[in-house]
Design an enzyme around this catalytic site. Structure first.
Site, short mmCIF file in Angstrom:
data_model
loop_
_atom_site.label_atom_id
_atom_site.label_comp_id
_atom_site.label_asym_id
_atom_site.label_seq_id
_atom_site.Cartn_x
_atom_site.Cartn_y
_atom_site.Cartn_z
N LYS A 45 0.84 -1.20 0.00
CA LYS A 45 0.00 0.00 0.00
C LYS A 45 0.88 1.25 0.00
CE LYS A 45 -3.25 2.69 2.73
NZ LYS A 45 -4.44 2.70 3.56
N HIS A 98 -9.44 -29.13 -34.85
CA HIS A 98 -10.61 -28.37 -34.40
C HIS A 98 -11.27 -29.03 -33.21
CE1 HIS A 98 -10.95 -25.74 -38.16
NE2 HIS A 98 -9.83 -26.43 -38.24
#
Ligand code: FAI
Length: 551
Positions: free
Chosen positions: A155, A292
């Site tokens: 922070k 595919h």
């Protein structure tokens, strides 16, 4: 009610290249790797070191001056280490925003010196869970003071650099020697630190949900996962779609090592994962060729080279440009067979050096080694995740490997042929039974509706992804009979159907093509018609009682 706190703006605005000299560092690490080297280098650069219990001991033992947190707080570490750094003299030193004169004044009044560097790594919670430790031991490994310091330092990144990864110690030392971390570096380190504690908290929360809040649902009320970006791909399924690869901690295809070839594409990953699943579904040497997301070749063989040859022969037309997975080390023999075939990707648990020499000639071919653990294949208790808009579907993988019984104790079917019910014709001989078992395993790699014809441990015709079963039957027979130089491979093959035949019409296509045995789930209201058709043709038919839809 008191008025909401309104933060004051900082007195100084930092530019990204602004360095913040490191005078004082707080070190508290569970993983002591590289600690002495780091402490020695920081001390050499004139940094004052403050540290906790055994971290301080390790530093002092190496002859590096260090003061203890206890001396700073005037409070002993207590409760078996549950309270060490949870003290205002520590946290004020981490959280003071040194861009603000007011914060500096308060620190001076309180006689607290700020830290410019915090080096912390946390108790090994996930490893303790993985070790099978009991609840008390697991809970004891929830780090409280460490995450508090990491979050505080992250922070307050305008004033503090936070390092949570021993792999970054060298960078940290270089930055300190250069006059301190730049603001840009501190922002990057803070982002890593919050990711570190987020990962940690997700692991803790997931463990609590699954271990401490039991219910009968079989799935925890909360589950979480975190992913790290591993790669930005050139594009997604289509060139106008952007795409990236993220990895989690499970290990798998996403963490495979690429030995050669062009960069993996989005579609390569999708197909390679489908091929991996299909190949690793068989105990003996097996190869799957995927296009595919569907198998256009899948086969077992005496060795991996013969499995590849048979898988390629399933549908040599579609195998062009395919993605190949092997469940064994790729041998020179397999590599030589693959060499003339245009192939996008090969994925396997390993490669003989001679095989790699052969494959090296195919510069564009992507060659991937699966990480350890994937070789073992899929565990029946594994789950699959599928995101949908606004949510996530979770299911166990499609495996029923053991002989199973229903609630009433009767066999309820499964992947094990011993659980199947003979509904038409003579019991299968050993070779036919083996082919049926292979076909039944192989079909779950194909998208529904799926029909798979097999012979001698190899698929010879696959009809998949059709919206009715009749078309899948036609397709499977057509592929079996047109793709092998006119050989009528459907005649004498076995057939698997991933779900029941709703009518006899689809099955009749297979019977007319001359299949010798069929395996299907059964369960249609017209089962009698279906069984009658098989009986009339004198064909062996088993019902499994379970289906293998893949959508
Ligand atoms: N409770 C505390 O105040 C506390 N402060 C730091 N730790 C952790 O203790 C470990 C270091 O302890 P030691 O230096 O004694 O090996 C680090 O993993 C750190 O994250 C703490 N331990 C657990 O919460």
């Amino acid at each position: 009610m008191s008025a909401p706190h309104v933060p004051t703006p900082p007195d100084v605005q930092l530019s990204d290249d602004a360095r913040h000299p490191v005078r004082r560092a707080l070190l508290s690490v569970y993983d002591k790797a590289g600690l002495v080297e780091l402490a020695t280098a920081l001390h050499g650069a004139g940094v004052e070191l403050v540290s906790t219990g055994s971290t301080a001991q390790r530093i002092a033992d190496a002859g590096v001056p260090v003061s203890r947190v206890e001396d700073l707080t005037g409070f002993p570490e207590c409760l078996e280490g549950r309270v060490k750094t949870l003290h205002p003299r520590v946290h004020a030193g981490i959280l003071a925003d040194t861009r603000k004169q007011d914060h500096l004044d308060q620190l001076a009044q309180l006689d607290i010196a700020p830290f410019e560097l915090v080096v912390v790594n946390l108790y090994p919670f996930a490893a303790t869970v993985a070790s099978g430790a009991g609840p008390d031991d697991v809970v004891e490994q929830i780090d409280i003071g460490g995450p508090s310091m990491v979050r505080a330092a992250a922070k307050n990144h305008p004033s503090v650099a936070v390092v949570v990864d021993p792999a970054r110690y060298d960078e940290a030392v270089a930055a300190v020697r250069a006059g301190g971390f730049t603001f840009a570096e501190r922002k990057r380190l803070a982002a890593q630190a919050f990711a570190h504690t987020a990962r940690y908290d997700v692991a803790v929360a997931s463990w609590f949900a699954s271990s401490y809040v039991p219910d009968d649902a079989g799935f925890p009320a909360f589950t979480g996962a975190t992913w790290e970006r591993a790669d930005v791909l050139r594009y997604g399924e289509n060139p106008h779609q952007r795409a990236a690869l993220y990895t989690d901690e499970r290990g798998g295809l996403a963490t495979a090592t690429q030995l050669q070839g062009k960069a993996m594409s989005y579609n390569n990953y999708v197909d390679a994962d489908a091929a991996r699943r299909a190949a690793f579904d068989h105990a003996g040497p097996a190869v799957a060729v995927v296009k595919h997301n569907n198998p256009c070749g899948v086969a077992t063989g005496a060795d991996i080279a013969s499995a590849y040859a048979k898988a390629h022969a399933t549908d040599p037309v579609s195998a062009y440009g395919g993605v190949v997975a092997a469940n064994r080390v790729v041998t020179q023999g397999m590599a030589l067979a693959l060499k003339p075939v245009f192939t996008e990707v090969v994925v396997a648990p390993g490669y003989e050096p001679a095989a790699l020499e052969v494959l090296a000639a195919k510069k564009n071919l992507r060659v991937l080694v699966l990480p350890d653990g994937v070789q073992a294949g899929v565990r029946p208790d594994e789950v699959e995740l599928r995101p949908i808009s606004g949510g996530l579907l979770v299911q166990t993988v499609d495996r029923i490997d053991a002989t199973v019984t229903g609630e009433d104790g009767t066999p309820s079917g499964g992947d094990d042929p011993r659980d199947w019910t003979l509904v038409a014709g003579e019991p299968a001989d050993d070779a036919t039974a083996a082919d049926l078992a292979f076909a039944w395993r192989a079909i779950r790699a194909a998208k529904s509706n799926a029909i798979l014809l097999a012979d001698d441990g190899a698929a010879v015709g696959v009809g998949m992804g059709q919206v009715n079963r009749v078309d899948s039957c036609r397709l499977a027979v057509e592929r079996a009979n047109t793709l092998a130089d006119g050989a009528e491979r459907a005649r004498g093959a076995v057939a698997a159907s991933d779900a029941f035949f709703p009518f006899a019409d689809g099955l009749q296509i297979l019977l007319d093509a001359g299949v010798r045995a069929v395996v299907a789930p059964g369960g249609s209201i017209r089962d009698a018609e279906v069984v009658e058709a098989a009986s009339a043709a004198g064909v062996t038919m088993y019902f499994t009682g379970t289906r293998h839809f893949a959508h």
